[in-house]
Design a protein around this motif. Structure first.
Motif, mmCIF file in Angstrom:
data_model
loop_
_atom_site.group_PDB
_atom_site.id
_atom_site.type_symbol
_atom_site.label_atom_id
_atom_site.label_comp_id
_atom_site.label_asym_id
_atom_site.label_seq_id
_atom_site.Cartn_x
_atom_site.Cartn_y
_atom_site.Cartn_z
ATOM 1 N N UNK A 162 -22.798 47.982 -14.599
ATOM 2 C CA UNK A 162 -23.955 47.837 -15.487
ATOM 3 C C UNK A 162 -24.636 46.498 -15.237
ATOM 4 N N UNK A 163 -25.970 46.548 -15.228
ATOM 5 C CA UNK A 163 -26.756 45.322 -15.227
ATOM 6 C C UNK A 163 -27.484 45.256 -16.553
ATOM 7 N N UNK A 212 -36.909 47.192 -8.431
ATOM 8 C CA UNK A 212 -35.787 46.655 -7.651
ATOM 9 C C UNK A 212 -34.529 47.474 -7.882
ATOM 10 N N UNK A 238 -32.337 49.855 -5.129
ATOM 11 C CA UNK A 238 -30.898 49.734 -4.866
ATOM 12 C C UNK A 238 -30.186 51.075 -5.072
ATOM 13 N N UNK A 252 -33.099 34.086 -16.604
ATOM 14 C CA UNK A 252 -33.748 35.374 -16.348
ATOM 15 C C UNK A 252 -34.241 35.452 -14.903
ATOM 16 N N UNK A 291 -31.389 36.184 -12.722
ATOM 17 C CA UNK A 291 -30.929 37.535 -12.988
ATOM 18 C C UNK A 291 -31.794 38.569 -12.258
ATOM 19 N N UNK A 292 -33.108 38.375 -12.326
ATOM 20 C CA UNK A 292 -34.003 39.316 -11.656
ATOM 21 C C UNK A 292 -33.749 39.299 -10.148
ATOM 22 N N UNK A 324 -30.713 41.431 -9.300
ATOM 23 C CA UNK A 324 -31.029 42.865 -9.274
ATOM 24 C C UNK A 324 -31.787 43.200 -7.989
ATOM 25 N N UNK A 325 -32.671 42.277 -7.575
ATOM 26 C CA UNK A 325 -33.422 42.480 -6.330
ATOM 27 C C UNK A 325 -32.463 42.614 -5.151
ATOM 28 N N UNK A 349 -29.516 43.837 -5.380
ATOM 29 C CA UNK A 349 -28.577 44.934 -5.611
ATOM 30 C C UNK A 349 -27.257 44.495 -6.201
ATOM 31 N N UNK A 350 -27.213 43.277 -6.756
ATOM 32 C CA UNK A 350 -25.974 42.761 -7.354
ATOM 33 C C UNK A 350 -25.965 43.060 -8.858
ATOM 34 N N UNK A 351 -24.956 43.791 -9.362
ATOM 35 C CA UNK A 351 -24.883 44.058 -10.807
ATOM 36 C C UNK A 351 -24.685 42.745 -11.563
ATOM 37 N N UNK A 352 -25.461 42.568 -12.624
ATOM 38 C CA UNK A 352 -25.421 41.274 -13.308
ATOM 39 C C UNK A 352 -25.668 41.470 -14.805
#
Lengths: 379, 205
Positions: free
Chosen positions: A342-343, A369, A373, B57, B60-61, B64-65, B67-70
Motif C-alpha cells: 500500500x502507498x 505515476x 507502475x 509530500x 513521497x510523490x 510513487x513515480x 514505483x516504490x510503495x510508500x
C-alpha cells in the motif's frame, strides 16, 4: 502535448439484464431487482489482452460522464475532464476506462425513478434500499458483459472510493489495484448525522409527498439537503479564502433575513443548480447506502481485507473533515497488517473534502505515476 | 555546493553499505526513505519486498513515480501502523538525529523488524570535536551545515553514545560498521574519533 477532450464526443451506453427467474440482482436488503439497466460510458480502447481496463466509480452526485461532451452543443464537459483523455492521467491512448452510473441513482441506471416491472409504475419509495456492495454487484455484471476478467485498477473518490474498497473485498480476484481517494471504510456518526438532517429536509418538504411527486418537485427540501452537504465538502479555510465575510452585491447589512453574505448566495446557487439535475428520492437512497457502509461491522478491518491481494493507493486530504485522514490511515493500517502493498499520501490541501475534485494537478500526477507502475507490473 | 556533493557521496557510501547487508528477497521497511532511491535499487537488484515511510509530500510523490510503495507518516507518531515482526529489516538511514525520541523509535523498529539497520553521522568525529574545542562553538560541518538554532538535527550523538543507548534499552548490536568517504582504515581504528559515519545492525535481546 496535452490534446484536450473538449472536442471529444462521447456516447452513453446501456446494458440491461434480468427479466427472468433468478436473472436479476440479489440485494443486501433481501429483496432483488428483477430487471436492471446499467448506463455507462467508456473511453479509449480495450487492448487485445484485456489488461488495460480501469473502472472509475463516481461519487454521491456524480455520473458516468467523465470527460468530453455528449453532443457538440453540450455546454459542459464531464466531471473528470481534466483527468480522462489523451495524454491525461487516465490516458485514453493507453487505458480503457469504464464508468457506470450506480444503481439507485437518477442518471440512467435502475433507480427509484425507473419503472417497476411488477406494477408498470415508477418504483419511487418502493425501490429497495440498496448498499455500496449492491452498486458493485451491478458493476460486476457490467464487467462480465464487457468481457473483462480483471481491472488494471478500480478507482474512486468519496462514495466512489467506498465502491473501490468494496470491490477489493467482494471480488479480490477481479481487481488488479485499488485507488481509494478521500474515502473511508465506514461512514462516521458525524457524516450519518449530516445525511439524516439532509434527508429530513427532503422528507419534510410537503411537495415530497412520501416520494410521490410529479410536476411539483420537493425543490426546497432537496436544495437544503444539498446546501448542508456542500458545507461538509468545503473547509473553514476554503470558505474564508473564497468568500470571507464579503457581502453579495451590497454595501451594508440589510437588517432583515434575506441573503447578505456571499457564502449564503453561493450555497443558494448550489442548491438551485442541484435540483435541476438530481432526483430527491435518489438522494435519499444514495445517502442511505453511504450510511450503511461499514466494511468491518465487528470492528476488525484487518479481517475484512484478508482476501484482498492487490496493491492499494490510498489518498486523503489534510483539511477533509468529512472523511478525515484518520479514516484513510485506518485502511492503510489494516492493509499493512495483511502485508498488502500500500502507498498512502495525505495530500496537503485547504479545499476540504472537495479537494479530490480540485487538487487535480498533484492528484493527477500521483495517480498517473501509480497507474504506470501497475501497468508495468502486469506486463 | 561542495557540501552538497560531499553529502551525496557520503549518502551513496551509506546506501552501498546498507544494500550489501540486505539479502535477496528480504522484506524491508525504510523509515525516512526520502526519494526512494535505496528501496528502488534494492527492489531492482535484490527483489526485496519494500515499504517506505516518508513525511515530505514531494519525496513521497517521487517514490510513487519510481514505483516504490510508500506511506505518508511522521516517525514521531510511532510505528503503530506496523505489526510486530512484519519485516526482516527496518532501515533508519541518516534520520535518527531528526526524530523527537530516538530511544522510542529504536525500540519500536526492532519490534516491527527482526533486525534494525541504523546509520548516522558521528558527532564525535575529530573535525566536529576540534570545532567545539578550539572555536568554542557548535560544530558546523559539510555534512551538518546548519546552525544550532535552525538545525533539524536535534539529536546528534557519537558512536559511543549510540552503543550506550542500545545497552540502556536492551538492544544487542550485531554489527558495527564505521566508515568514511575515503579513510575506512582510520575509521575502523578509532571509530568514535575517526569515523564520520557508522552503520549499526541491532536487534532485540
Amino acid at each position: 502535448m496535452k490534446i484536450d477532450t473538449l472536442n471529444l464526443i462521447i456516447e452513453g451506453k446501456e446494458f440491461s439484464f434480468g427479466g427472468g427467474e433468478g436473472n436479476g440482482l440479489q440485494l443486501d436488503c433481501g429483496r432483488s431487482l428483477p430487471e436492471v439497466n446499467i448506463s455507462y460510458e467508456t473511453y479509449g480502447e480495450l487492448d487485445d489482452s484485456k489488461s488495460n481496463a480501469i473502472l472509475v466509480c463516481h461519487a454521491l452526485t456524480g455520473n458516468s460522464h467523465l470527460a468530453g461532451r455528449h453532443s457538440p452543443d453540450d455546454s459542459a464537459v464531464g466531471w473528470w475532464n481534466c483527468m480522462v483523455g489523451p495524454g491525461k492521467p487516465f490516458d485514453t491512448d493507453q487505458y480503457f476506462i469504464v464508468c457506470s452510473n450506480v444503481i439507485g441513482g437518477c442518471m440512467g441506471s435502475t433507480g427509484p425513478c425507473s419503472i417497476n416491472p411488477d406494477t408498470g409504475k415508477p418504483y419511487r419509495m418502493d425501490f429497495p434500499v440498496i448498499t455500496i456492495a449492491d452498486m458493485t454487484r451491478g458493476q460486476k455484471k457490467l464487467m462480465e458483459h464487457l468481457g473483462i476478467g480483471k481491472w488494471l485498477s478500480v478507482v474512486g473518490g468519496s462514495m466512489g472510493g467506498m465502491q473501490a474498497l468494496q470491490w477489493s473485498v467482494s471480488y479480490p480476484e477481479s481487481v488488479g489495484s485499488v485507488m481509494a481517494i478521500a474515502t473511508t471504510s465506514h461512514l462516521s456518526p458525524q457524516a450519518i448525522a449530516f445525511d439524516w438532517v439532509g434527508r429530513l429536509a427532503i422528507m419534510s418538504d410537503p411537495a415530497w409527498n412520501n416520494g410521490n411527486y410529479e410536476d411539483d418537485l420537493p425543490e426546497s427540501g432537496l436544495a437544503i439537503a444539498r446546501m448542508l452537504g456542500h458545507i461538509t465538502y468545503l473547509s473553514d479555510e476554503s470558505m474564508r479564502r473564497k468568500f470571507g465575510r464579503r457581502l453579495q452585491e451590497k454595501e451594508n447589512y440589510s437588517f432583515d433575513f434575506s441573503k447578505d453574505f456571499q457564502i449564503e448566495s453561493y450555497l443558494e446557487h448550489q442548491g438551485h443548480q442541484f435540483v435541476e439535475r438530481f432526483d430527491a428520492n435518489s438522494y435519499l437512497y444514495m445517502t442511505r447506502a453511504m450510511d450503511y457502509f461499514d466494511l468491518a461491522p465487528d470492528g476488525d478491518l484487518r479481517e475484512a481485507f484478508a482476501q484482498s491481494n492487490s496493491p492499494f493507493l490510498v489518498v486523503s486530504f489534510s483539511s477533509d473533515w468529512l472523511f478525515p485522514p484518520e479514516n484513510s490511515r485506518e485502511i492503510v493500517k489494516a492493509l499493512r497488517n495483511n502485508n498488502i502493498e500500500v502507498s498512502y499520501c495525505e495530500m496537503e490541501s485547504a479545499y476540504g473534502h472537495d479537494a479530490f475534485l480540485l487538487e487535480t494537478e498533484t492528484l493527477g500526477g500521483l495517480m498517473a505515476d501509480y497507474l504506470r507502475a501497475r501497468k508495468a507490473d502486469m506486463e | 555546493m561542495a557540501s552538497g556533493v560531499d553529502n551525496i557521496r557520503a549518502e551513496q557510501r551509506d546506501f552501498a553499505i546498507i544494500a550489501d547487508l540486505i539479502p535477496h528477497g528480504a522484506s524491508v521497511l525504510d523509515l525516512g526513505c526520502g526519494n526512494g532511491d535505496l528501496l528502488r535499487s534494492l527492489r531492482e537488484e535484490k527483489d526485496i519486498y519494500a515499504c517506505g515511510v516518508e513525511l515530505s509530500q514531494e519525496n513521497l510523490l517521487e517514490c510513487v513515480r519510481k514505483g516504490v510503495p510508500v506511506i505518508h507518516a511522521d516517525l514521531n507518531d510511532g510505528l503503530g501502523d506496523f505489526s510486530d515482526d512484519s519485516f526482516d529489516f527496518v532501515i533508519l538511514s541518516r534520520t535518527i538525529q531528526a526524530v523527537a525520541r530516538p530511544d522510542r523509535l529504536l525500540r519500536e523498529m526492532t519490534k516491527v523488524g527482526k533486525q534494525g539497520v541504523v546509520s548516522f553521522l558521528n558527532i564525535g568525529y575529530a573535525p566536529s570535536r576540534f570545532q567545539l574545542m578550539f572555536r568554542g562553538r557548535m560544530p558546523v560541518t559539510k555534512a551538518l551545515p546548519y546552525a544550532w538554532y535552525n538545525t533539524p538535527n536535534i539529536h546528534l550523538a557519537t558512536i559511543k553514545d549510540f552503543r550506550f543507548l542500545c545497552s540502556e534499552i536492551g538492544l544487542r548490536i550485531i554489527e558495527e560498521i564505521p566508515f568514511g568517504p575515503k579513510h575506512n582504515l582510520l575509521a575502523r581504528l578509532w571509530p568514535n574519533l575517526l569515523a564520520p559515519s557508522c552503520v549499526f545492525i541491532i536487534e532485540n535481546k
